[in-house]
Design a protein around this motif. Sequence first.
Motif, PDB file in Angstrom:
ATOM      1  N   UNK A   1       0.884  -1.161   0.000  1.00 50.63           N
ATOM      2  CA  UNK A   1       0.000   0.000   0.000  1.00 50.63           C
ATOM      3  C   UNK A   1       0.920   1.208   0.000  1.00 50.63           C
ATOM      4  N   UNK A   2       0.682   2.104  -0.961  1.00 47.49           N
ATOM      5  CA  UNK A   2       1.525   3.286  -1.079  1.00 47.49           C
ATOM      6  C   UNK A   2       0.691   4.544  -0.902  1.00 47.49           C
ATOM      7  N   UNK A   3       1.383   5.629  -0.597  1.00 47.54           N
ATOM      8  CA  UNK A   3       0.750   6.941  -0.540  1.00 47.54           C
ATOM      9  C   UNK A   3       0.805   7.578  -1.918  1.00 47.54           C
ATOM     10  N   UNK A   4       0.683   8.884  -1.956  1.00 46.78           N
ATOM     11  CA  UNK A   4       0.761   9.605  -3.223  1.00 46.78           C
ATOM     12  C   UNK A   4       2.206   9.662  -3.692  1.00 46.78           C
ATOM     13  N   UNK A   5       2.375   9.957  -4.983  1.00 50.81           N
ATOM     14  CA  UNK A   5       3.716  10.076  -5.551  1.00 50.81           C
ATOM     15  C   UNK A   5       4.464  11.230  -4.880  1.00 50.81           C
ATOM     16  N   UNK A   6       5.743  11.014  -4.598  1.00 52.53           N
ATOM     17  CA  UNK A   6       6.558  12.063  -3.987  1.00 52.53           C
ATOM     18  C   UNK A   6       6.908  13.127  -5.021  1.00 52.53           C
ATOM     19  N   UNK A   7       6.767  14.384  -4.611  1.00 50.60           N
ATOM     20  CA  UNK A   7       7.243  15.492  -5.431  1.00 50.60           C
ATOM     21  C   UNK A   7       8.366  16.174  -4.634  1.00 50.60           C
ATOM     22  N   UNK A   8       8.855  17.309  -5.118  1.00 54.00           N
ATOM     23  CA  UNK A   8       9.981  17.966  -4.452  1.00 54.00           C
ATOM     24  C   UNK A   8       9.645  18.319  -3.003  1.00 54.00           C
ATOM     25  N   UNK A   9       8.434  18.801  -2.774  1.00 57.84           N
ATOM     26  CA  UNK A   9       8.043  19.224  -1.425  1.00 57.84           C
ATOM     27  C   UNK A   9       7.947  18.041  -0.458  1.00 57.84           C
ATOM     28  N   UNK A  10       7.251  16.972  -0.868  1.00 60.24           N
ATOM     29  CA  UNK A  10       7.109  15.820   0.028  1.00 60.24           C
ATOM     30  C   UNK A  10       8.439  15.092   0.213  1.00 60.24           C
ATOM     31  N   UNK A  11       9.271  15.064  -0.820  1.00 62.17           N
ATOM     32  CA  UNK A  11      10.593  14.455  -0.706  1.00 62.17           C
ATOM     33  C   UNK A  11      11.429  15.207   0.335  1.00 62.17           C
ATOM     34  N   UNK A  12      11.382  16.520   0.277  1.00 64.51           N
ATOM     35  CA  UNK A  12      12.114  17.343   1.250  1.00 64.51           C
ATOM     36  C   UNK A  12      11.578  17.114   2.656  1.00 64.51           C
ATOM     37  N   UNK A  13      10.266  17.026   2.780  1.00 63.82           N
ATOM     38  CA  UNK A  13       9.638  16.830   4.088  1.00 63.82           C
ATOM     39  C   UNK A  13      10.029  15.490   4.710  1.00 63.82           C
ATOM     40  N   UNK A  14       9.954  14.398   3.911  1.00 64.69           N
ATOM     41  CA  UNK A  14      10.228  13.059   4.445  1.00 64.69           C
ATOM     42  C   UNK A  14      11.711  12.732   4.560  1.00 64.69           C
ATOM     43  N   UNK A  15      12.521  13.213   3.587  1.00 63.01           N
ATOM     44  CA  UNK A  15      13.904  12.741   3.503  1.00 63.01           C
ATOM     45  C   UNK A  15      14.960  13.835   3.601  1.00 63.01           C
TER      46      UNK A  15
END
Length: 135
Positions: free
Chosen positions: A37-51
């Motif tokens: 089960x996956x969430x939404x595709x990572x974009x620049x903002x979510x990538x920065x937030x998570x990683x």
Amino acid sequence: GNFEGIGFATPAGIALDALNELVAQAIEANAGYLGVITGEALDARSSELFFGIDSIRGMLVESVDVGGAAMRAGILPGDVITGVEGTKVVDGGNIMAEVRNKKPGESIEVEVYREGVTLTLPTVLGFGQAIIIEP
């Protein structure tokens, strides 16, 4: 009823042939199943937030089916699926397309990002998740 001492048995060879035919039909009738089960595709903002970096693209794995194909391959919650069979992941749709083009028992390569490292994990696809509905 009464037992008259008459019994019928199916020879093991016939039973095994029938079983093999049923398995072959089930494989032919079903698409492969990864079991994530996956969430939404990572974009620049979510990538920065998570990683902490804005360049990770793919699908963040939220959970894996216990005993499923993804778990057997070593895919973990928190991994990011970045590629399937050499195709970069844009969204959940292209992961599903790559997986559904294969049959249960076939192997694919799943690329994941984990803790700063990209891993390529050979994965043997399974059947869809069976859900038991209790009355």
